[in-house]
Design a protein around this motif. Structure first.
Motif, short mmCIF file in Angstrom:
data_model
loop_
_atom_site.label_atom_id
_atom_site.label_comp_id
_atom_site.label_asym_id
_atom_site.label_seq_id
_atom_site.Cartn_x
_atom_site.Cartn_y
_atom_site.Cartn_z
N MET A 110 0.81 -1.26 -0.10
CA MET A 110 0.15 0.09 0.11
C MET A 110 0.78 1.29 0.03
O MET A 110 0.57 2.13 -0.69
N HIS A 111 2.08 1.31 0.61
CA HIS A 111 3.04 2.08 0.87
C HIS A 111 3.55 2.73 -0.69
O HIS A 111 3.67 3.93 -0.79
N TRP A 112 3.89 1.66 -1.26
CA TRP A 112 4.41 2.14 -2.63
C TRP A 112 3.56 2.57 -3.69
O TRP A 112 3.42 3.38 -4.30
N ILE A 113 1.95 2.15 -3.41
CA ILE A 113 1.02 2.72 -4.25
C ILE A 113 0.82 4.28 -3.92
O ILE A 113 0.77 4.93 -4.90
N LEU A 114 0.85 4.42 -2.42
CA LEU A 114 0.73 5.84 -2.25
C LEU A 114 1.82 6.81 -2.77
O LEU A 114 1.71 7.94 -3.02
N LEU A 115 3.20 6.07 -2.63
CA LEU A 115 4.48 6.88 -3.25
C LEU A 115 4.07 7.08 -4.84
O LEU A 115 4.54 8.18 -5.37
N ILE A 116 3.62 6.07 -5.46
CA ILE A 116 3.42 6.38 -7.12
C ILE A 116 2.43 7.35 -7.07
O ILE A 116 2.59 8.30 -8.14
N ILE A 117 1.49 7.48 -6.44
CA ILE A 117 0.51 8.59 -6.75
C ILE A 117 0.85 9.96 -6.26
O ILE A 117 0.65 10.89 -6.93
N ALA A 118 1.79 9.84 -5.26
CA ALA A 118 2.56 11.33 -4.76
C ALA A 118 3.25 11.62 -5.84
O ALA A 118 3.26 12.75 -6.31
N GLY A 119 4.22 10.94 -6.54
CA GLY A 119 4.83 11.14 -7.71
C GLY A 119 4.06 11.54 -8.87
O GLY A 119 4.34 12.80 -9.31
N LEU A 120 2.88 11.13 -9.16
CA LEU A 120 1.99 11.89 -10.03
C LEU A 120 1.52 13.10 -9.83
O LEU A 120 1.22 13.92 -10.86
N PHE A 121 1.04 13.22 -8.66
CA PHE A 121 0.67 14.55 -8.11
C PHE A 121 1.97 15.64 -8.25
O PHE A 121 1.79 16.85 -8.47
N GLU A 122 3.14 15.17 -7.93
CA GLU A 122 4.20 15.91 -8.29
C GLU A 122 4.32 16.41 -9.94
O GLU A 122 4.40 17.69 -10.11
N VAL A 123 4.07 15.53 -10.87
CA VAL A 123 3.93 15.80 -12.24
C VAL A 123 2.94 16.76 -12.32
O VAL A 123 2.96 17.61 -13.09
N GLY A 124 1.75 16.65 -11.70
CA GLY A 124 0.64 17.51 -11.70
C GLY A 124 1.11 19.04 -11.42
O GLY A 124 0.75 19.80 -11.86
N PHE A 125 1.78 19.05 -10.23
CA PHE A 125 2.18 20.33 -9.84
C PHE A 125 3.15 21.15 -10.54
O PHE A 125 3.17 22.44 -10.83
N THR A 126 3.94 20.45 -11.20
CA THR A 126 4.94 21.12 -12.18
C THR A 126 4.21 21.33 -13.47
O THR A 126 4.63 22.31 -14.08
N THR A 127 3.32 20.54 -13.88
CA THR A 127 2.56 20.82 -15.02
C THR A 127 1.71 21.98 -15.07
O THR A 127 1.72 23.08 -15.82
N CYS A 128 1.16 22.32 -13.63
CA CYS A 128 0.22 23.56 -13.36
C CYS A 128 1.09 24.72 -13.38
O CYS A 128 0.86 25.75 -13.90
N LEU A 129 2.42 24.61 -12.81
CA LEU A 129 3.33 25.60 -12.86
C LEU A 129 3.67 26.20 -14.18
O LEU A 129 3.65 27.24 -14.39
N GLY A 130 3.91 25.21 -15.16
CA GLY A 130 4.04 25.62 -16.59
C GLY A 130 2.99 26.27 -17.07
O GLY A 130 3.15 27.15 -17.97
N LYS A 131 1.74 25.74 -16.76
CA LYS A 131 0.64 26.45 -17.41
C LYS A 131 0.29 27.63 -17.02
O LYS A 131 0.10 28.58 -17.60
N ALA A 132 0.66 27.96 -15.66
CA ALA A 132 0.23 29.40 -15.04
C ALA A 132 1.38 30.26 -15.58
O ALA A 132 0.96 31.38 -15.86
#
Length: 111
Positions: A1-23
C-alpha cells in the motif's frame, strides 16, 4: 500500500509542475486556476509522500524520496515533450530511461 501511495504522490508531483508551467503561460482567471491546481497538487503530493514513508511497512525515506523525485522528473520531462514542445534528443531519452531503471532498481532492493 505504501508503494502505491508513493506512486500517486509522484504523479501529483508531475501535476504541480505541469500546473506551474501552464500558469507561466496564463494570465487573469486562468492563471489563478492553474496556481490553485499547483497548490492543491503540491499539498497532495507532499501529504502522500509523508504517508508512504511513515508507519509500519513504510517505504524507507531515502528510497521513497528518490522514487518520488524520479517519477516527478520523468513525468515532467514527458509532459514537457508532449505538451510544451520541448526538444526530444537522444541524450534526453537515454537519461530518462536511465532514471526509470534507477527507480525500478530502488524498488527492487527496498525491503
Amino acid at each position: 500500500m505504501h508503494w502505491i501511495l508513493l506512486i500517486i504522490a509522484g504523479l501529483f508531483e508531475v501535476g504541480f509542475t505541469t500546473c506551474l508551467g501552464k500558469a507561466n503561460q496564463s494570465q487573469g482567471n486562468t492563471f489563478a486556476l492553474w496556481i490553485a491546481g499547483f497548490f492543491l497538487s503540491l499539498s497532495l503530493s507532499m501529504y502522500l509522500l509523508y504517508k508512504a514513508t511513515s508507519g509500519i511497512g513504510a517505504v524507507p525515506l531515502g528510497s521513497g524520496y528518490a522514487v518520488w523525485t524520479g517519477i516527478g522528473a520523468v513525468g515532467t520531462v514527458l509532459i514537457g515533450i508532449l505538451f510544451f514542445k520541448e526538444p526530444v534528443t537522444f541524450w534526453r531519452v537515454f537519461f530518462i530511461f536511465t532514471l526509470i531503471g534507477s527507480v525500478v532498481g530502488l524498488k527492487m532492493v527496498s525491503h
